[in-house]
Write a protein that holds these residues in place. Structure first.
Motif, PDB file in Angstrom:
ATOM      1  N   HIS A   1       0.828  -1.206   0.000  1.00  0.00           N
ATOM      2  CA  HIS A   1       0.000   0.000   0.000  1.00  0.00           C
ATOM      3  C   HIS A   1       0.863   1.257   0.000  1.00  0.00           C
ATOM      4  CE1 HIS A   1      -3.485   2.454   0.891  1.00  0.00           C
ATOM      5  NE2 HIS A   1      -2.847   2.981   1.911  1.00  0.00           N
TER       6      HIS A   1
ATOM      7  N   LYS B   1       2.629   1.854  -3.307  1.00  0.00           N
ATOM      8  CA  LYS B   1       1.679   2.361  -4.293  1.00  0.00           C
ATOM      9  C   LYS B   1       1.421   3.842  -4.063  1.00  0.00           C
ATOM     10  CE  LYS B   1      -1.077  -1.847  -4.990  1.00  0.00           C
ATOM     11  NZ  LYS B   1      -2.371  -2.438  -4.639  1.00  0.00           N
ATOM     12  N   GLN B   2       1.250   4.217  -2.769  1.00  0.00           N
ATOM     13  CA  GLN B   2       0.973   5.630  -2.464  1.00  0.00           C
ATOM     14  C   GLN B   2       2.121   6.519  -2.911  1.00  0.00           C
ATOM     15  OE1 GLN B   2      -0.166   5.859   1.695  1.00  0.00           O
ATOM     16  NE2 GLN B   2      -2.246   6.324   1.083  1.00  0.00           N
TER      17      GLN B   2
ATOM     18  N   ALA C   1       2.045   6.884  -6.560  1.00  0.00           N
ATOM     19  CA  ALA C   1       0.867   7.663  -6.916  1.00  0.00           C
ATOM     20  C   ALA C   1       1.119   9.158  -6.770  1.00  0.00           C
ATOM     21  CB  ALA C   1      -0.317   7.245  -6.047  1.00  0.00           C
ATOM     22  N   ARG C   2       2.044   9.532  -5.857  1.00  0.00           N
ATOM     23  CA  ARG C   2       2.269  10.967  -5.647  1.00  0.00           C
ATOM     24  C   ARG C   2       2.843  11.620  -6.888  1.00  0.00           C
ATOM     25  NH1 ARG C   2       5.481  11.156  -0.260  1.00  0.00           N
ATOM     26  NH2 ARG C   2       6.068  13.211  -1.008  1.00  0.00           N
TER      27      ARG C   2
ATOM     28  N   PHE D   1       2.494  10.529  -9.861  1.00  0.00           N
ATOM     29  CA  PHE D   1       1.412  10.481 -10.841  1.00  0.00           C
ATOM     30  C   PHE D   1       0.465  11.661 -10.648  1.00  0.00           C
ATOM     31  CE2 PHE D   1      -2.380   8.947 -12.822  1.00  0.00           C
ATOM     32  CZ  PHE D   1      -1.889   8.235 -13.898  1.00  0.00           C
ATOM     33  N   ALA D   2       0.103  11.904  -9.376  1.00  0.00           N
ATOM     34  CA  ALA D   2      -0.823  12.999  -9.068  1.00  0.00           C
ATOM     35  C   ALA D   2      -0.249  14.333  -9.511  1.00  0.00           C
ATOM     36  CB  ALA D   2      -1.141  13.014  -7.577  1.00  0.00           C
TER      37      ALA D   2
ATOM     38  N   ILE E   1      -0.859  14.910 -13.154  1.00  0.00           N
ATOM     39  CA  ILE E   1      -2.247  15.268 -13.457  1.00  0.00           C
ATOM     40  C   ILE E   1      -2.498  16.722 -13.065  1.00  0.00           C
ATOM     41  CG2 ILE E   1      -4.648  14.652 -13.082  1.00  0.00           C
ATOM     42  CD1 ILE E   1      -3.748  11.887 -12.400  1.00  0.00           C
TER      43      ILE E   1
ATOM     44  N   ASP F   1      -6.986   3.054   1.445  1.00  0.00           N
ATOM     45  CA  ASP F   1      -7.473   4.442   1.470  1.00  0.00           C
ATOM     46  C   ASP F   1      -7.127   5.072   0.131  1.00  0.00           C
ATOM     47  OD1 ASP F   1      -8.352   7.025   2.176  1.00  0.00           O
ATOM     48  OD2 ASP F   1      -7.866   6.645   4.270  1.00  0.00           O
ATOM     49  N   MET F   2      -7.365   6.371   0.020  1.00  0.00           N
ATOM     50  CA  MET F   2      -7.008   7.088  -1.192  1.00  0.00           C
ATOM     51  C   MET F   2      -5.489   7.166  -1.340  1.00  0.00           C
ATOM     52  SD  MET F   2      -9.345   8.335  -3.085  1.00  0.00           S
ATOM     53  CE  MET F   2     -11.119   8.452  -3.071  1.00  0.00           C
ATOM     54  N   ALA F   3      -5.031   7.505  -2.552  1.00  0.00           N
ATOM     55  CA  ALA F   3      -3.601   7.683  -2.773  1.00  0.00           C
ATOM     56  C   ALA F   3      -3.062   8.748  -1.833  1.00  0.00           C
ATOM     57  CB  ALA F   3      -3.339   8.065  -4.219  1.00  0.00           C
ATOM     58  N   SER F   4      -3.775   9.842  -1.653  1.00  0.00           N
ATOM     59  CA  SER F   4      -3.339  10.859  -0.712  1.00  0.00           C
ATOM     60  C   SER F   4      -4.486  11.230   0.215  1.00  0.00           C
ATOM     61  CB  SER F   4      -2.841  12.105  -1.444  1.00  0.00           C
ATOM     62  OG  SER F   4      -2.645  13.131  -0.505  1.00  0.00           O
ATOM     63  N   PRO F   5      -4.540  10.616   1.392  1.00  0.00           N
ATOM     64  CA  PRO F   5      -5.620  10.928   2.337  1.00  0.00           C
ATOM     65  C   PRO F   5      -5.611  12.401   2.745  1.00  0.00           C
ATOM     66  CG  PRO F   5      -4.445   8.953   3.013  1.00  0.00           C
ATOM     67  CD  PRO F   5      -3.668   9.559   1.895  1.00  0.00           C
TER      68      PRO F   5
ATOM     69  N   THR G   1      -5.718   9.221  -9.608  1.00  0.00           N
ATOM     70  CA  THR G   1      -4.487   8.592  -9.157  1.00  0.00           C
ATOM     71  C   THR G   1      -4.775   7.299  -8.418  1.00  0.00           C
ATOM     72  OG1 THR G   1      -3.669  10.821  -8.883  1.00  0.00           O
ATOM     73  CG2 THR G   1      -2.355   9.082  -7.945  1.00  0.00           C
TER      74      THR G   1
END
Lengths: 202, 604
Positions: free
Chosen positions: A11, A14-15, A18-19, A21-22, A25, B132-136, B205
């Motif tokens: 997890h 992945k987070q 994802a940062r 990636f975000a 966007i 949870d979400m990628a960025s809580p 994301t």
């Protein structure tokens, strides 16, 4: 991202991915805002005979060079960080910061010169567009400068404590990449805006 | 209940979420500044319901004006105060404020933040199998930006010159001439855009990066696909609205004239230079049209899921559904000027926008066909969420058909400023999206609050709302065809429209009844949170998706143990003798994806 790597990550990993990636966007969203502004510019310019031509002050060529140079120092900072040369990383960030601040100063000087030409925000719609678009970009540079300041403070504290080894976690590496990506993006954004204005100002 | 999945879950339901037991949670970290996506979803939902009540109440008040223009409203003085003239009539400026606020609140605060804010936050991590979400953190900020926008909008209701009165579109030059309400409106919506962009970033994301093992894109439920494309649309269109707002703020506050040309106001000449108000219309509708898909796509996703679960049949044409949403997403950016056929645009340009607009009928029709084919000959359980979902399909067809009329510029020019438009968009995006929202709330209420909503009240609410919505909006089509203009405070001055005075009374009476039943629904909602029947089983509807593999009341982190792995698509209903097969059940040897496995030949 491939199916395989998605399956193998925890997890937290992945987070982390994802940062970045975000961020991309978010940059897309910023780009859409400027696309909106520049589209409005083109539509308005084509719309009537009310467009007042003006000359872009030469100082904007210099500011464009300065912002490109700041991207070069940022590349250097990234390289230094990857090699673990923390003092070099900090110094190159400081150089980037200085160039960013210089860029803002040059923009302000450029706006002054434009105003002296008689291109006023209230009177001339061409000028109004110029000020608003370059001003919105300057606001993004200001945001970049705040990020740079935070990163410089963080690394300086580490250098003082002399434990830069522990600094090279993957999360921190990612932060440096994110900061650099944003900085390169707003530099690229100015080059786009400058070429756009150069090509379309009269 | 199927036998495949229950035993393990009951132990889950008993277990406590150990991952976060160490955290000491107080009231503030649990309910206010929470980073748990499920709690943030509830915050969006309850804030949305708050605004829905206010927005709907405003519509009742302006319907009173339209139905009973001579009525004495002084009994409303405790609530409305200054908004009434001394003899008890509604002040015309506040009539404009009411319709402006009704539109703004319902479109942005309820059907954008309240709908996709709620379900994207709630369903994305649960249905793709993420903790949870990628960025809580960004998720929390998204809510609090929305909250800030809400506070500013709420304050604007009480300032001396009243809230914004320029329509939800805030067209200049009218919006240029308005007072502080307009300033606060712009400020509030800027924060609202920040909230939507932060949320959308996170949704995209999360969907692309946080899926559990085995959850390929084409194993995702249609709710997730719909929420994904909703976020994409929002991210591409809201920044353009901000660009439009920046120029409007400059015009209003810094003396520029991007949108303003020479104006005569009350006989006074304002020398405002050489701007163009049409420019604002382009920038606004570049968001404004995609915005209606931001409103309707989540409802479409919810309806697809609810209909499939409750008719115990696989969704018909899963890939066609996905590609229809994609097609709608692309087309949504190519049709904005169909809102501007009356702005004097070049007829050739108009014809291109007509073409793209009518093309949207294709993916929309595919989706409608697939919903009907999904429930066709299904084992339908007519629980409230199914009723609401069918209500959605009904509304979407009725409103969609008038969309084909209005997409033609020749007819639109005739009907544009009439009640025909009011009827069209309320049915197709207002009421339909609300039905989707009701379906979603009833379907996932057990997962959100661990209780069921009261069904009897839900049925009453459903029938009154469905019939009421048709009674309110159907006659408006005829009024529109007769030329009754929208946005008018009163029709006293027009003899031609006096024939509709009785119709306006009728509509207003129905509006009041429907409003009363919305209050009943809200009462049901809050009553059920605290007193509803408790959920005993973790998968009450017999659904296949991942959210039903969590405990009845999932903790922060959603699954107490490992995140389950996914082996199959989410619509294995009535397959190989099972009523439903959860996504977590491995494929059997020789089992075919998406279809019955042929029975082995018997050896005699």
């Amino acid at each position: 991202m491939s199916e395989l790597s998605l399956n193998m990550q925890s997890h937290e990993e992945k987070q982390l991915f994802a940062r970045s990636f975000a961020l991309w966007i978010a940059l897309g969203a910023i780009l859409m805002m400027f696309a909106g502004l520049t589209s409005a510019y083109i539509v308005k310019k084509a719309d009537s005979g009310t467009w007042t031509n003006f000359t872009i002050p030469g100082i904007f060529y210099i500011s464009t060079l300065v912002i490109i140079l700041s991207s070069v120092t940022m590349f250097g900072a990234q390289r230094a960080f990857r090699k673990g040369w923390m003092a070099g990383y900090r110094n190159l960030l400081l150089a980037t910061l200085a160039l960013g601040a210089l860029f803002l100063a040059l923009q302000i000087e450029g706006w002054m010169q434009l105003k002296a030409q008689g291109i006023d925000m209230v009177e001339e719609i061409s000028g109004a567009f110029f000020y608003v678009i370059s001003g919105a970009h300057a606001a993004h540079i200001l945001g970049g400068i705040v990020i740079l300041l935070i990163m410089i403070l963080k690394i300086s504290r580490r250098i003082k404590k002399q434990n830069t080894e522990a600094y090279l976690t993957s999360a921190r590496k990612l932060n440096v990449t994110l900061m650099a990506s944003y900085w390169h993006f707003i530099g690229f954004l100015w080059v786009y805006i400058f070429l756009f204005l150069l090509y379309n100002h009269n | 209940m199927s036998d495949v999945n229950t035993t393990m879950e009951h132990t889950h339901a008993e277990a406590h979420d150990h991952a976060h037991e160490a955290h000491h949670e107080n009231f503030f970290t649990k309910y206010l500044f929470t980073m748990d996506h499920k709690m943030i979803a509830k915050q969006f939902l309850i804030t949305g319901i708050f605004w829905a009540i206010i927005g709907a109440f405003f519509s009742v008040v302006f319907r009173l004006q339209l139905g009973f223009p001579d009525a004495d409203l002084s009994w409303l003085a405790p609530v409305m105060g200054r908004w009434l003239t001394p003899d008890g009539a509604l002040d015309p400026n506040f009539y404009n404020a009411l319709i402006t606020m009704h539109g703004t609140l319902l479109v942005f605060f309820v059907l954008t933040a309240g709908l996709s804010g709620t379900f994207a936050n709630f369903l994305i991590p649960l249905q793709i199998g993420a903790r949870d979400m990628a960025s809580p953190m960004m998720n929390m900020l998204s809510y609090w930006f929305f909250f800030l926008a809400s506070v500013i909008m709420f304050v604007s209701l009480f300032i001396p010159d009243g809230p914004a009165q320029g329509g939800w579109t805030a067209y200049p030059p009218l919006s240029y001439l308005l007072g502080h309400g307009m300033t606060l409106w712009l400020l509030s919506l800027t924060f609202f855009v920040a909230s939507t962009v932060l949320g959308g970033l996170n949704y995209i994301t999360t969907i692309l990066n946080m899926r559990t093992k085995g959850m390929s894109m084409f194993k995702m439920p249609l709710t997730i696909w719909a929420l994904f494309f909703t976020a994409v649309i929002g991210l591409l269109s809201f920044p353009v609205l901000v660009a439009g707002f920046i120029l409007l703020i400059f015009d209003r506050s810094l003396g520029t004239s991007f949108y303003l040309s020479d104006l005569v106001v009350n006989g006074q000449f304002l020398d405002k230079g050489t701007g163009s108000p049409i420019l604002y219309e382009h920038l606004f509708w570049f968001l404004g049209h995609p915005e209606v898909y931001i409103v309707i796509l989540p409802a479409m996703g919810i309806v697809s899921e609810v209909l499939s679960v409750n008719s115990k049949k696989p969704v018909f044409g899963y890939r066609a559904m996905v590609f229809s949403i994609l097609a709608i997403t692309i087309l949504s950016f190519l049709v904005w000027a169909h809102h501007m056929f009356v702005s004097g645009m070049n007829p050739f340009v108009g014809s291109i926008f007509v073409l793209f607009t009518l093309l949207i009928a294709v993916p929309s029709a595919i989706k409608v066909f697939n919903w009907i084919a999904t429930i066709w000959r299904g084992n339908i359980r007519l629980n409230p969420q199914t009723m609401y979902a069918i209500g959605f399909v009904s509304m979407f067809i009725s409103g969609g058909l008038t969309g084909i009329f209005l997409g033609n510029s020749t007819i639109d020019i005739q009907l544009h400023d009439t009640y025909f438009i009011v009827a069209h968009f309320h049915i197709v995006m207002g009421v339909a999206a609300f039905f989707g929202m009701f379906a979603g709330i009833h379907h996932w209420f057990p997962k959100m609050f661990g209780r069921y909503m009261n069904r009897s009240m839900a049925y009453m609410h459903f029938w009154v709302t469905l019939i009421g919505a048709y009674l309110i909006f159907w006659p408006m089509h005829y009024m529109g065809m007769a030329g009754v203009p929208r946005r008018y405070y009163t029709f006293d001055a027009f003899d031609a429209f006096s024939q509709f005075a009785g119709m306006n009374v009728f509509i207003t009476v129905v509006v009041m009844i429907v409003f009363a039943f919305q209050i009943l629904w809200v009462a049901n909602f809050f009553y059920s949170i605290f007193k509803g029947r408790k959920v005993k089983e973790s998968n009450p509807w017999g659904a296949t998706t991942l959210e039903w593999t969590t405990p009845v009341n999932p903790g922060h982190g959603n699954w107490p143990g490992e995140i389950p792995e996914v082996y199959r698509w989410p619509y294995d209903y009535n397959k190989n003798g099972h009523e439903f097969i959860p996504q977590t059940v491995p494929m059997e040897e020789g089992e075919l994806e998406h279809e019955e496995t042929p029975a082995p030949e018997k050896v005699s």
